[in-house]
Design a protein around this motif. Structure first.
Motif, PDB file in Angstrom:
ATOM      1  N   GLU A 129       0.767  -1.176   0.037  1.00 60.42           N
ATOM      2  CA  GLU A 129      -0.081  -0.058   0.173  1.00 60.42           C
ATOM      3  C   GLU A 129       0.761   1.184  -0.001  1.00 60.42           C
ATOM      4  O   GLU A 129       0.465   2.344  -0.855  1.00 60.42           O
ATOM      5  N   ARG A 131       3.958   1.532  -1.228  1.00 63.12           N
ATOM      6  CA  ARG A 131       4.435   1.532  -2.640  1.00 63.12           C
ATOM      7  C   ARG A 131       3.728   2.226  -3.438  1.00 63.12           C
ATOM      8  O   ARG A 131       3.931   3.027  -4.214  1.00 63.12           O
ATOM      9  N   GLU A 132       2.323   2.078  -3.390  1.00 67.49           N
ATOM     10  CA  GLU A 132       1.464   2.358  -4.454  1.00 67.49           C
ATOM     11  C   GLU A 132       1.030   3.638  -4.205  1.00 67.49           C
ATOM     12  O   GLU A 132       0.958   4.763  -5.200  1.00 67.49           O
ATOM     13  N   ARG A 133       0.993   4.291  -2.785  1.00 66.99           N
ATOM     14  CA  ARG A 133       0.915   5.614  -2.534  1.00 66.99           C
ATOM     15  C   ARG A 133       1.987   6.417  -2.809  1.00 66.99           C
ATOM     16  O   ARG A 133       1.724   7.593  -3.506  1.00 66.99           O
ATOM     17  N   MET A 135       4.217   5.756  -5.435  1.00 62.87           N
ATOM     18  CA  MET A 135       4.166   5.884  -6.892  1.00 62.87           C
ATOM     19  C   MET A 135       3.061   6.911  -7.289  1.00 62.87           C
ATOM     20  O   MET A 135       3.275   7.722  -8.273  1.00 62.87           O
ATOM     21  N   GLU A 136       1.863   7.012  -6.777  1.00 63.21           N
ATOM     22  CA  GLU A 136       1.018   7.914  -7.152  1.00 63.21           C
ATOM     23  C   GLU A 136       1.282   9.169  -7.096  1.00 63.21           C
ATOM     24  O   GLU A 136       1.320  10.177  -7.872  1.00 63.21           O
ATOM     25  N   ILE A 137       1.918   9.705  -5.866  1.00 64.21           N
ATOM     26  CA  ILE A 137       2.630  10.876  -5.432  1.00 64.21           C
ATOM     27  C   ILE A 137       3.458  11.154  -6.520  1.00 64.21           C
ATOM     28  O   ILE A 137       3.329  12.507  -7.081  1.00 64.21           O
ATOM     29  N   MET A 139       3.719  10.370  -9.770  1.00 66.05           N
ATOM     30  CA  MET A 139       3.226  10.380 -11.022  1.00 66.05           C
ATOM     31  C   MET A 139       2.531  11.832 -10.881  1.00 66.05           C
ATOM     32  O   MET A 139       2.466  12.610 -11.872  1.00 66.05           O
ATOM     33  N   LYS A 140       1.627  12.418  -9.726  1.00 67.60           N
ATOM     34  CA  LYS A 140       1.224  13.577  -9.722  1.00 67.60           C
ATOM     35  C   LYS A 140       2.045  14.605  -9.892  1.00 67.60           C
ATOM     36  O   LYS A 140       1.870  15.734 -10.369  1.00 67.60           O
ATOM     37  N   SER A 145       7.010   6.422 -13.117  1.00 65.52           N
ATOM     38  CA  SER A 145       7.181   5.228 -12.297  1.00 65.52           C
ATOM     39  C   SER A 145       8.278   4.590 -12.390  1.00 65.52           C
ATOM     40  O   SER A 145       8.745   4.108 -11.648  1.00 65.52           O
ATOM     41  N   THR A 203      -5.065  21.031  -4.469  1.00 62.97           N
ATOM     42  CA  THR A 203      -5.563  19.430  -4.559  1.00 62.97           C
ATOM     43  C   THR A 203      -5.662  19.010  -2.980  1.00 62.97           C
ATOM     44  O   THR A 203      -6.560  18.196  -2.609  1.00 62.97           O
ATOM     45  N   TYR A 204      -4.782  19.449  -2.168  1.00 60.43           N
ATOM     46  CA  TYR A 204      -4.518  18.951  -1.046  1.00 60.43           C
ATOM     47  C   TYR A 204      -5.032  19.936   0.178  1.00 60.43           C
ATOM     48  O   TYR A 204      -5.090  19.672   1.297  1.00 60.43           O
TER      49      TYR A 204
END
Length: 320
Positions: A129, A131-133, A135-137, A139-140, A145, A203-204
């Protein structure tokens, strides 16, 4: 909930040196509103970064916070234990440091550093989880990746700065302190980082303290501006008020020294003299040796920071 996310009261930070005590931050009081971008500006050595580090209680030795209070969401950070501060750093208050090359660990891949940040603060999160988070950051932030397993030295300066911003945003903090986020970047990358900060703010919905000496950067991002000189605040106000009707002579000087290519025959102005020695600062107003409007009282008594208009504060005897 209070309108102010952060309130600094009468803060003093000293550095003990062989030559004497350096008064890096001297009796500074400041409020930061929830959801705003506050630009903290001034020349190098005026105490901007020290003030930012003080909020996270990260003043390096021989520096020491000797007096004052720092309230974050109503709680005094200076009264908390070091263990309590570790749970606040990153999770609730994050910082983007000046030099990403020295702030990132050169021995670890950027992805591993991001995953470790999540796992340290969120014990129940699995490595997958995290790692996925991470990676998502990335990309944003416009980093592919495929760069997840790169080391810091394999990235450009702009990419490293994006990674630092990503590390700061991983845990969705309430307050982000960005210390000279565009220093040493070329103008194209600087513009990209500024656009990125604008988008991330929307966004945040974060509160941002932007520490810089670049008035152009502040003009693009800040809602309010706080001007520091020689360890003290000299002017605080809404950004447009400060830019169009500066009250303090130092603020006037900063704005006049910005190059303007749209004006023909524009002469670049400079302020005479240099910032004072903070071990033995001049008496009275610390700006008086360089001030074009200096009066007799300026060298004797320190002017208080007072409100002239609603929300526009200045420390100058010209308005006494």
């Amino acid at each position: 909930m209070s309108e102010n996310i952060l309130t600094v009261k009468n803060l003093k930070v000293l550095y003990a040196t062989r030559a004497g005590l350096v008064k890096a931050v001297d009796n500074v009081s400041l409020e930061v509103r929830r959801g705003e971008v506050l630009g903290l500006v001034g020349e190098s050595g005026c105490g901007k970064s020290t003030l930012g580090l003080s909020i996270l209680r990260l003043i390096p030795p021989p520096g020491k916070i000797t007096d004052g209070q720092i309230f974050f969401n109503g709680e005094d950070l200076l009264a908390k234990t070091e263990e309590e501060m570790r749970s606040i750093r990153g999770k609730h208050i994050a910082m983007v440091f000046q030099d990403p090359m020295t702030s990132l660990d050169p021995l670890f891949r950027i992805g591993d550093q991001m995953v470790e940040t999540i796992l340290t603060h969120e014990k129940g999160t699995s490595k997958k989880e995290a790692r996925e988070r991470a990676m998502e950051i990335l990309m944003k932030l416009g980093i592919g990746s495929e760069r997840f397993d790169d080391y810091p030295h394999q990235l450009s300066g702009g990419m490293r700065q994006r990674v630092m911003i990503g590390l700061a945003l991983l845990l969705n903090p309430d307050l982000l302190i960005a210390d000279e986020p565009t220093t040493a970047l070329d103008v194209i990358v600087e513009a990209q980082i500024l656009d990125l900060l604008k988008d991330l703010r929307k966004t945040y919905n974060i509160t941002l303290i932007l520490i810089t000496h670049n008035m152009g950067v502040v003009a693009q991002l800040a809602d309010r501006v706080a001007v520091m000189y020689a360890g003290k605040l000299v002017e605080v106000g809404e950004a447009m008020d400060v830019f169009y009707t500066p009250l303090h002579p130092y603020t006037e000087g900063l704005l006049r020294s910005i190059p303007n290519i749209s004006l023909e025959h524009h002469k670049l102005e400079t302020m005479p003299g240099s910032p004072p020695d903070l071990i033995t600062p001049p008496p009275g107003c610390r700006f008086h040796p360089r001030c074009p409007y200096v009066m007799e009282i300026c060298s004797r008594e320190e002017p208080p920071l007072k409100s002239l208009e609603e929300g526009h504060l200045v420390a100058c005897w010209k308005y006494a």
